[in-house]
Design a protein around this motif. Structure first.
Motif, short mmCIF file in Angstrom:
data_model
loop_
_atom_site.label_atom_id
_atom_site.label_comp_id
_atom_site.label_asym_id
_atom_site.label_seq_id
_atom_site.Cartn_x
_atom_site.Cartn_y
_atom_site.Cartn_z
N LEU A 75 0.87 -1.18 0.00
CA LEU A 75 0.00 0.00 0.00
C LEU A 75 0.90 1.22 0.00
O LEU A 75 1.02 1.91 1.01
CB LEU A 75 -0.89 0.04 1.25
CG LEU A 75 -2.05 -0.93 1.35
CD1 LEU A 75 -2.81 -0.71 2.66
CD2 LEU A 75 -2.99 -0.78 0.18
N GLY A 76 1.58 1.49 -1.09
CA GLY A 76 2.54 2.58 -1.09
C GLY A 76 3.65 2.23 -0.12
O GLY A 76 4.30 1.20 -0.24
N ALA A 77 3.83 3.06 0.91
CA ALA A 77 4.85 2.80 1.92
C ALA A 77 4.34 1.88 3.02
O ALA A 77 5.09 1.52 3.91
CB ALA A 77 5.33 4.12 2.52
N GLY A 78 3.07 1.49 2.97
CA GLY A 78 2.49 0.62 3.99
C GLY A 78 2.14 -0.74 3.41
O GLY A 78 2.36 -1.01 2.23
N LEU A 79 1.60 -1.60 4.25
CA LEU A 79 1.23 -2.95 3.84
C LEU A 79 -0.18 -3.27 4.31
O LEU A 79 -0.63 -2.79 5.36
CB LEU A 79 2.20 -3.97 4.44
CG LEU A 79 3.66 -3.83 4.04
CD1 LEU A 79 4.52 -4.74 4.91
CD2 LEU A 79 3.85 -4.15 2.58
N LEU A 80 -0.89 -4.10 3.56
CA LEU A 80 -2.21 -4.61 3.91
C LEU A 80 -2.15 -6.13 3.91
O LEU A 80 -1.78 -6.73 2.91
CB LEU A 80 -3.25 -4.14 2.89
CG LEU A 80 -4.63 -4.78 2.99
CD1 LEU A 80 -5.35 -4.32 4.25
CD2 LEU A 80 -5.45 -4.48 1.76
N GLU A 81 -2.49 -6.74 5.02
CA GLU A 81 -2.47 -8.20 5.12
C GLU A 81 -3.89 -8.73 5.21
O GLU A 81 -4.66 -8.33 6.08
CB GLU A 81 -1.70 -8.61 6.38
CG GLU A 81 -1.70 -10.11 6.60
CD GLU A 81 -0.95 -10.52 7.85
OE1 GLU A 81 -1.43 -11.44 8.54
OE2 GLU A 81 0.11 -9.93 8.14
N LEU A 82 -4.24 -9.64 4.30
CA LEU A 82 -5.48 -10.41 4.39
C LEU A 82 -5.10 -11.76 4.94
O LEU A 82 -4.31 -12.48 4.33
CB LEU A 82 -6.11 -10.60 3.00
CG LEU A 82 -6.59 -9.39 2.24
CD1 LEU A 82 -7.16 -9.83 0.90
CD2 LEU A 82 -7.63 -8.62 3.03
N SER A 83 -5.64 -12.11 6.10
CA SER A 83 -5.32 -13.41 6.67
C SER A 83 -6.41 -13.84 7.63
O SER A 83 -7.19 -13.02 8.12
CB SER A 83 -3.97 -13.37 7.40
OG SER A 83 -4.00 -12.46 8.48
#
Length: 124
Positions: free
Chosen positions: A42-50
């Motif tokens: 997510l740009g400089a961030g992260l999105l985790e689906l778990s």
């Protein structure tokens, strides 16, 4: 406290549908995959689906994603069949925003920061 990195964790009610939405419909790039989860950039961030969540009130959760060109993004998402919850418009605070939602109703705010906005000038 020193924060070295961060990510947003989403527990979808239907992992396969959410994976398709974030990977294929939104076109997010995959950072890594593991048994039971996928992490997206997510740009400089992260999105985790778990994991797997339960249906419930998602009204207190929203993803804020900055894009380069909001009009193009809106057109592209509409062509991919994404429902636009709120059309692109300029907000009183000077940002251009539109809203969509993921398959579980998580609000996604897509934001374009105009050239003359203070957020572009102060890049600490």
């Amino acid at each position: 406290m020193e924060i070295l990195s961060s990510r947003i964790l989403v527990r979808p009610t239907d992992p396969a549908t959410s994976l398709t939405f974030y990977r294929d419909t939104l076109g997010l790039a995959i950072h890594r995959e593991f048994p039971g989860g996928t992490v997206f950039y997510l740009g400089a961030g992260l999105l985790e689906l778990s994991g797997r969540g339960t249906a419930g009130d998602r009204a207190n959760l929203a993803l804020w994603l900055q894009v380069r060109d909001l009009e193009t993004t809106q057109r592209d998402l509409r062509e991919r069949g994404v429902t636009i919850v709120r059309e692109a418009r300029e907000e009183p605070w000077g940002l251009r925003e539109m809203w969509i939602a993921d398959p579980d109703g998580v609000r996604i705010v897509l934001v374009e920061i105009p050239e003359n906005h203070p957020m572009r000038k102060d890049q600490r």
